[in-house]
Design an enzyme around this catalytic site. Sequence first.
Site, PDB file in Angstrom:
ATOM      1  N   CYS A 101      63.586 114.283  -5.410  1.00 29.71           N
ATOM      2  CA  CYS A 101      63.223 115.476  -6.176  1.00 29.71           C
ATOM      3  C   CYS A 101      64.461 116.310  -6.492  1.00 29.71           C
ATOM      4  O   CYS A 101      65.292 116.564  -5.608  1.00 29.71           O
ATOM      5  CB  CYS A 101      62.216 116.318  -5.390  1.00 29.71           C
ATOM      6  N   CYS A 106      54.309 118.283  -5.581  1.00 33.10           N
ATOM      7  CA  CYS A 106      55.297 119.039  -6.339  1.00 33.10           C
ATOM      8  C   CYS A 106      55.089 118.811  -7.835  1.00 33.10           C
ATOM      9  O   CYS A 106      54.908 117.675  -8.288  1.00 33.10           O
ATOM     10  CB  CYS A 106      56.697 118.588  -5.922  1.00 33.10           C
ATOM     11  N   CYS A 140      58.723 116.874  -9.312  1.00 37.36           N
ATOM     12  CA  CYS A 140      58.989 115.437  -9.156  1.00 37.36           C
ATOM     13  C   CYS A 140      57.723 114.594  -9.237  1.00 37.36           C
ATOM     14  O   CYS A 140      57.788 113.367  -9.283  1.00 37.36           O
ATOM     15  CB  CYS A 140      59.719 115.158  -7.845  1.00 37.36           C
ATOM     16  N   CYS A 158      36.968 111.655  24.844  1.00 38.03           N
ATOM     17  CA  CYS A 158      35.614 111.131  24.940  1.00 38.03           C
ATOM     18  C   CYS A 158      35.463 109.817  24.176  1.00 38.03           C
ATOM     19  O   CYS A 158      34.492 109.078  24.392  1.00 38.03           O
ATOM     20  CB  CYS A 158      34.600 112.165  24.455  1.00 38.03           C
TER      21      CYS A 158
END
Length: 383
Positions: A58, A85, A88, A335
């Site tokens: 980017c 973004c 980019c 669990c």
Amino acid sequence: MPDFRLPTRAGAAIEDAMLFDLPSPEILYDALLARDERYDGRVFVCVTTTGIFCRLSCPARKPKFENCRFHDSAAACIERGFRPCLRCRPLTSMIGEDPVLARLLTALEAEPERRWTEADVAALGLDPSTVRRSFRRNFGITFLEMARHARIRAGMQALKTEGRVIDAQVSAGFDSPSAFREAVARLLGCAPAALRGEARLRIDWIGTPLGPMVAVTDEHALHLLEFVERKALASELKALVAASPGGLQVGRFTMTDRVEAELERFFAGRDARFTVPISQPGSAFAQAVWAALREIPAGETRSYGAIADALGRPSAVRAVARANGANRIAVVVPCHRVIGADGSLTGYGGGLWRKQRLIELERGYLEIAATRRAALEPSVTPP
């Protein structure tokens, strides 16, 4: 060392990313500074200060190292609450020549506040089932899941930063306050207005490879950790707030950061131990069951009967099952390690598929333990 990354329903693009061993954050940060295109589509950087994720290539101004989190899929970034973004375009860089994906991503960028449904997808002349498969194959989540994550979290973030319900409603793209209230109430069991101000408990999102979780903490302990799809989540939160004078607000204490870091290490296969303090009121018997769950080593399982025997209450199998089901701190109080007497998977609030994936992941810890033991054993040289 075994590969701990979880199996996925996604196809080739995601599988390639999951098979790619991530270098250290320091190496990836150097690649980010160098705008190294070799990592495009295989590694993404999430910036905690802006809430966006990018390709490493980017061209935007680079964040500080301590504000970066690196992940090997766009789904992992989205599930952690980050948005793509606009500079980019990390999602569009992954779709190749697929016109369906490109069209929907463009539509989502144009109307991020829209409440997308399968009918909307069909209205575009697209087959919803084909779209669902394509998005899972390329991104690991469906288009509707992608849109839903963005809308709800935008609203939660607005509550956290702006405070006013109307601002949160607008940020989340809901047409009316009532629609926003209903969405939050369905998910969390309370109105958005109840999640503001100064409160003793704070609630926030934590992204994981198995989907987002909701964490509730105070300054001293973790009170709740559940996958957002758990049907009992709303009632658990209602009971928690009723028993905790001081209310609940959107946000986090350092305890939330702590459990998030421990979950990240757990899912990365680095450490199965959880040291975060927990607070989970219950009867003396329930407390004994939950303590017994935490004593089951990662990679092993127990039946309800085996736990009842270990507690000296062999006839209390059903009571053990009830206490196991009442646990509201998933993964940390494991669990998921309890199975039927015949070895079959039994009910799990987060979904049986998650239970299976957690058990599969933890088997890797057994392999590491066996490897370490073998390395420590002295070699015997025959006479």
